[in-house]
Design a protein around this motif. Structure first.
Motif, short mmCIF file in Angstrom:
data_model
loop_
_atom_site.label_atom_id
_atom_site.label_comp_id
_atom_site.label_asym_id
_atom_site.label_seq_id
_atom_site.Cartn_x
_atom_site.Cartn_y
_atom_site.Cartn_z
N THR A 1 -17.90 7.01 33.62
CA THR A 1 -16.59 7.36 34.17
C THR A 1 -15.97 8.52 33.40
O THR A 1 -15.41 9.45 34.00
N ALA A 2 -16.08 8.47 32.08
CA ALA A 2 -15.52 9.55 31.26
C ALA A 2 -16.23 10.88 31.54
O ALA A 2 -15.58 11.93 31.65
N THR A 3 -17.54 10.84 31.70
CA THR A 3 -18.30 12.06 32.00
C THR A 3 -17.90 12.63 33.36
O THR A 3 -17.67 13.84 33.50
N LEU A 4 -17.80 11.77 34.35
CA LEU A 4 -17.45 12.23 35.69
C LEU A 4 -16.02 12.76 35.75
O LEU A 4 -15.72 13.67 36.52
N THR A 5 -15.15 12.21 34.92
CA THR A 5 -13.77 12.72 34.85
C THR A 5 -13.76 14.14 34.31
O THR A 5 -13.03 15.01 34.80
N ARG A 6 -14.59 14.40 33.30
CA ARG A 6 -14.67 15.76 32.75
C ARG A 6 -15.23 16.73 33.78
O ARG A 6 -14.76 17.86 33.90
N ILE A 7 -16.24 16.29 34.52
CA ILE A 7 -16.82 17.16 35.55
C ILE A 7 -15.78 17.49 36.62
O ILE A 7 -15.73 18.61 37.14
N GLU B 1 -14.52 24.09 45.23
CA GLU B 1 -14.49 23.33 46.47
C GLU B 1 -15.62 22.30 46.51
O GLU B 1 -15.42 21.16 46.96
N VAL B 2 -16.81 22.70 46.03
CA VAL B 2 -17.94 21.76 46.04
C VAL B 2 -17.64 20.57 45.15
O VAL B 2 -17.90 19.41 45.53
N ASN B 3 -17.06 20.80 43.98
CA ASN B 3 -16.74 19.68 43.10
C ASN B 3 -15.64 18.81 43.67
O ASN B 3 -15.60 17.59 43.43
N ARG B 4 -14.73 19.41 44.43
CA ARG B 4 -13.70 18.59 45.10
C ARG B 4 -14.37 17.62 46.08
O ARG B 4 -14.01 16.43 46.14
N LEU B 5 -15.37 18.13 46.83
CA LEU B 5 -16.07 17.27 47.78
C LEU B 5 -16.91 16.21 47.06
O LEU B 5 -16.99 15.07 47.50
N ARG B 6 -17.51 16.60 45.94
CA ARG B 6 -18.25 15.62 45.15
C ARG B 6 -17.32 14.54 44.62
O ARG B 6 -17.71 13.37 44.49
N GLY B 7 -16.09 14.93 44.32
CA GLY B 7 -15.11 13.94 43.87
C GLY B 7 -14.80 12.92 44.96
O GLY B 7 -14.59 11.74 44.68
N ILE B 8 -14.76 13.38 46.22
CA ILE B 8 -14.54 12.46 47.34
C ILE B 8 -15.71 11.48 47.45
O ILE B 8 -15.52 10.27 47.66
N VAL B 9 -16.94 12.00 47.30
CA VAL B 9 -18.12 11.13 47.34
C VAL B 9 -18.05 10.08 46.23
O VAL B 9 -18.31 8.89 46.47
N LEU B 10 -17.69 10.50 45.02
CA LEU B 10 -17.58 9.57 43.91
C LEU B 10 -16.52 8.51 44.17
O LEU B 10 -16.73 7.32 43.91
N ALA C 1 -22.73 5.39 39.54
CA ALA C 1 -21.38 4.85 39.35
C ALA C 1 -21.17 3.64 40.25
O ALA C 1 -20.61 2.61 39.82
N PHE C 2 -21.62 3.74 41.51
CA PHE C 2 -21.55 2.58 42.41
C PHE C 2 -22.33 1.41 41.84
O PHE C 2 -21.84 0.27 41.80
N ALA C 3 -23.56 1.67 41.40
CA ALA C 3 -24.45 0.60 40.96
C ALA C 3 -23.89 -0.15 39.75
O ALA C 3 -23.91 -1.39 39.70
N LEU C 4 -23.39 0.58 38.77
CA LEU C 4 -22.86 -0.06 37.57
C LEU C 4 -21.62 -0.89 37.88
O LEU C 4 -21.49 -2.04 37.44
N ARG C 5 -20.72 -0.32 38.67
CA ARG C 5 -19.50 -1.08 39.01
C ARG C 5 -19.83 -2.28 39.89
O ARG C 5 -19.26 -3.37 39.73
N HIS C 6 -20.76 -2.10 40.83
CA HIS C 6 -21.18 -3.21 41.70
C HIS C 6 -21.85 -4.31 40.87
O HIS C 6 -21.61 -5.51 41.09
N ALA C 7 -22.67 -3.91 39.91
CA ALA C 7 -23.34 -4.89 39.05
C ALA C 7 -22.33 -5.69 38.24
O ALA C 7 -22.44 -6.93 38.12
N LEU C 8 -21.34 -5.03 37.69
CA LEU C 8 -20.33 -5.72 36.90
C LEU C 8 -19.48 -6.64 37.78
O LEU C 8 -19.14 -7.75 37.38
#
Length: 720
Positions: free
Chosen positions: A187-193, A199-208, A238-245
């Motif tokens: 989560t910390a890494t993805l926040t930095r990204i 624009e591409v990173n904005r769309l990647r943020g929506i996917v995340l 990110a989905f897998a880790l949160r889903h697992a927890l």
């Protein structure tokens, strides 16, 4: 040991079956003949496999289970009889289970408290399967395989604790909070990204955000429909880790389409997790077939993986072939698929000849073993059930992770695709690449990649293929990234290994004709970060097409679709491609008849014969289930100072390499055909511990630009 087997089977309700298998698997050692053998052979004999000249100690437990416990006993009998030699077929050859159950054995005098056991309980799904047609018998065979996994893993580790306690102590361990720690770091890494506001990173943020939101949903099948470049690798984790927890899952298994990109995805995850693993072992385990010990001996079997780790990165070949394997060394990991999150990257990348058995196995993992399966692909219609594709998976549209895939595809459309008419000669391909400062050409074979590379002007020219060891490729990719960033000339010729798991961005991509999914992947390396208004993707028909048998079929279908659609990556074009390639070939969905190997025996047994409730073909299925018919042999390359040091450590290891050493050596292996291996064995290989082939003369056989070089090597027919 029985307790260890039961503990492993508890997540899927098979604890009692596994406990009895563990309790009785060595009961034949109570015979006088085996006790004499132990006395004469020494203490290590009790841990050796049954073979010619040794006392059979496993048949006794199989017979005891089959005669005392009815149908559950026959399930246990398969596992006990096969705990050294592997799961057998019910009938046929001398090693078949029916032969073992009819075999005369040495009498044994086990304590009555050991022998007197109640019929074990069975998971709920077994009772329904026993009253249905033969299709449901696959569920019973799958349960046998999973119990077998629990038995052999517990047996191996128990033996390791006795025979090599120092190795047992060296096995990696992780704290109970490891998945939570990894999720926090990611989560910390993805926040930095996300701070990069393109624009591409904005769309990647929506996917995340969609991935994190969907993680709370009920476990089962999920689809993750993201175009290439949409950030699905880290978002799916990110989905897998949160889903697992959220749902108590035990690990994440990330399945890559190709061996060649395992190390790339693993490094992406390690980089995202940062220093989380400080103080405990690396939580990311890479596992593929390059150094997968088979039946080469006791030490090699101990070094094989059992996937007892927080994050596993493996290949489709390793994953699916293990699900249909019969050998203990390959099956011992399977029980750790229960209660896991399995991410299938490029889920549609399955040979049409094995679709039915692969999809049935996935259904079993989700329905009966508590797994969540995430199908990551930009071409989702490939494997969902439909009227035209009845063997497909039950993919509920409500379990699509991305909230609006159509809008996402439109927003991430960053390239225009041009299909060149006729056949294009290599010289023309090179001229197109040479005409730009930065460009990528992706072709279908190692041989073609090498020929094109040899035609390029040297400045800024790079070659990538699986004839280079993973460490070498990683170093090359790092150099390529630096040149692209510095806007220096950079022209790369690569096999398709660059098409998945590699975050790289070129203004021009040239792609040899292949399936539409491969063309889409190549397009994902063009204008990936949206730095141009539109990137260029040029598709050509190679003059070498006749030598590309393994992609000719998909390329032919793609050519037909391209003639009918202006945009080959549009959803309707992709759907038509899969309709033609997958859906309209029902006669090939299980070409090797793998599922026919598992049925219930409804025949009335002959008088005075041993009844067999199942007709299972574990050994024959293992023999015939090969996603890659000739997967070749691994050769270790002493690349660089680190590679040389690891080879020295391998030479010095006694009685054999540790699990950790083998993991490190995986990054220094190259896979070649058996024919090339045999020829190189004559004067170019050093065999260490009889099991591990090391390139003896790297200066002669390994090139710093193109990797392993073997003249007239038939591995040019291999992809990657």
């Amino acid at each position: 040991m029985a307790a260890g087997a039961a503990e492993r089977a508890a997540p899927f309700g098979g604890a009692e079956l596994a406990r009895l298998a563990g309790l009785w698997h060595d009961i034949g050692k109570y015979s006088e003949a085996f006790q004499r053998y132990l006395t004469s052979a020494g203490s290590s004999a009790s841990h050796q496999a049954d073979s010619k000249g040794r006392i059979d100690h496993s048949t006794a437990g199989a017979q005891l289970a089959a005669t005392r416990l009815g149908i559950p006993g026959h399930m246990i009998a398969f596992t006990i009889a096969g705990h050294h030699a592997g799961l057998a077929d019910s009938f046929g050859e001398r090693s078949a289970l029916i032969s073992r159950l009819r075999k005369e054995i040495e009498p044994f005098a086990a304590p009555e408290c050991l022998v007197d056991q109640e019929v074990p309980g069975l998971p709920a799904f077994v009772h329904a399967a026993m009253h249905e047609d033969s299709e449901d018998s696959f569920a019973l065979a799958f349960l046998v395989r999973m119990v077998f996994s629990c038995l052999v893993d517990a047996d191996y580790l128990d033996t390791e604790g006795f025979m090599s306690p120092e190795r047992r102590r060296s096995r990696p361990a992780w704290p109970g909070s490891v998945l939570s720690d990894l999720e926090t770091a990611l989560t910390a890494t993805l926040t930095r990204i996300a701070d990069d506001t393109t624009e591409v990173n904005r769309l990647r943020g929506i996917v995340l955000a969609d991935a994190i939101s969907a993680a709370t949903r009920t476990p089962g099948f999920f689809t993750f429909t993201v175009p290439t470049g949409g950030g699905k690798t880290l978002s799916s984790m990110a989905f897998a880790l949160r889903h697992a927890l959220r749902h108590g899952k035990r690990r994440v298994i990330y399945v890559c389409p190709f061996t060649s990109i395992i190390e790339q995805n693993a490094e992406v995850f390690r980089g995202a997790f940062g220093q989380t693993s400080r103080g405990f072992a690396d939580p990311v385990i890479e596992h593929h077939s390059n150094l997968d010990p088979d039946e080469a001996g006791f030490v090699s079997r101990l070094a094989s993986e059992n996937w007892d780790a927080p994050v596993i990165v493996t290949t489709g070949v390793q994953f699916y072939e293990s699900l249909f394997a019969n050998r203990s060394s390959r099956c011992r990991k399977l029980h750790n698929l229960a209660d896991s999150v399995i991410i299938l990257d490029e889920a549609q990348a399955l040979p049409v000849n094995y679709l039915s058995p692969c999809l049935r196995a996935l259904e079993q993992l989700v329905s009966n073993y508590g797994a969540t399966v995430v199908l990551c692909t930009a071409t989702q219609p490939a494997v969902g059930i439909s009227e035209e594709f009845p063997i497909g998976l039950p993919l509920d549209s409500t379990n699509e992770i991305v909230s609006n895939p159509e809008l996402l595809f439109d927003a991430l459309r960053r390239v225009e695709i041009e299909v060149l008419p006729g056949v294009t000669e290599d010289a023309d391909v090179v001229n197109r690449l040479q005409a730009v400062d930065q460009g990528l050409c992706v072709v279908n074979t190692r041989h073609h990649a090498r020929e094109l590379f040899d035609l390029l002007e040297p400045e800024g020219a790079y070659h990538l293929s699986a004839l280079m060891c993973a460490q070498h490729r990683s170093e090359m990719l790092a150099e390529i990234h630096e040149r692209l960033k510095a806007e220096l000339p950079c022209r790369v010729v690569s096999t398709r290994l660059i098409e998945a798991g590699v975050d790289i961005d070129f203004p021009l991509v040239i792609r040899s004709m292949a399936g539409l999914d491969s063309i889409a992947q190549a397009a994902g390396r063009c204008n990936r970060n949206g730095r141009q208004a539109t990137g260029r993707v040029v598709v050509f028909r190679s003059e070498h097409g006749g030598r590309e048998g393994f992609v000719r079929e998909t390329a032919d279908v793609a050519s037909q679709v391209l003639e009918l659609h202006d945009d080959p990556l549009a959803p309707d074009a992709i759907e038509q491609y899969f309709r033609m390639y997958y859906w309209q070939q029902s006669d090939r969905w299980d070409k090797k008849k793998i599922l026919d190997r598992f049925s219930l025996d409804r025949r009335k047994p002959e008088p005075e014969t041993t009844p067999m409730p199942f007709v299972f073909g574990f050994r024959s299925a293992d023999r015939d289930f090969r996603l890659i018919e000739d997967s070749g042999r691994p050769v270790i390359v002493p690349w660089g100072v680190r590679g040389e040091a690891l080879v020295e450590a391998l030479r010095a290891s006694y009685p054999g390499p540790t699990v950790t050493l083998l993991r490190h050596l995986q990054r220094y292996t190259v896979q070649i055909t058996q024919t090339a291996f045999d020829r190189l064995l004559q004067d170019g290989l050093e065999m260490i511990h009889d099991d591990y082939a090391v390139l003896a003369f790297p200066d002669r056989y390994y090139d710093c630009l193109t990797g392993l070089s073997l003249k007239n090597d038939p591995s040019h027919l291999l992809q990657f």
